[in-house]
Design a protein around this motif. Structure first.
Motif: not given
Length: 131
Positions: A84-108
């Motif tokens: 957005w606005d000429a900016t680029t970012h990366w993120f591991d949005i789901y990893t089995s090691e960190r995430d145990t959710c069945t309903y995973c909701s993220w706000n960027v």
């Protein structure tokens, strides 16, 4: 005693059926919301080792949703580029090691994505820094 090929085949079929039925691994519903505010559009491109989920343009409070079943080895990883606005970012949005959710909701958000945990016992937010 040598196991016969038919026993191996039956064992593999049973493992496959159990995996597809969700007996071994739960299904995940992953939602990613644009929380950048001020009418800022978010361009998101998510991938795993096996799947490219494509490029999506999200207006404020729009979301991208994907449903999947993590692999039984516990190595599932989805990562996203977010622009957005000429900016680029990366993120591991789901990893089995960190995430145990069945309903995973993220706000960027500009400072990083925030995981919105919501279950019967608690509601909480955990924010992360960009990779």
């Amino acid at each position: 005693m040598n196991p016969s090929p038919i026993n191996w085949l039956l064992s593999l079929m049973l493992l496959f059926v159990a995996s597809e039925a969700g007996i071994l691994v739960h299904k995940v519903d992953l939602l990613i919301y644009n929380d950048l505010q001020n009418g800022t559009f978010l361009t998101i491109h998510c991938k795993s080792k096996q799947d490219d989920l494509g490029v999506h343009l999200l207006a404020y409070r729009d979301y991208f949703e994907v449903k999947f079943r993590p692999n039984m080895f516990g190595t599932t990883l989805f990562y996203c580029s977010m622009q957005w606005d000429a900016t680029t970012h990366w993120f591991d949005i789901y990893t089995s090691e960190r995430d145990t959710c069945t309903y995973c909701s993220w706000n960027v958000r500009p400072d990083g994505p925030c995981w919105m945990e919501s279950d019967k016992s608690k509601n909480s937010t955990t924010c992360y820094h960009w990779n």
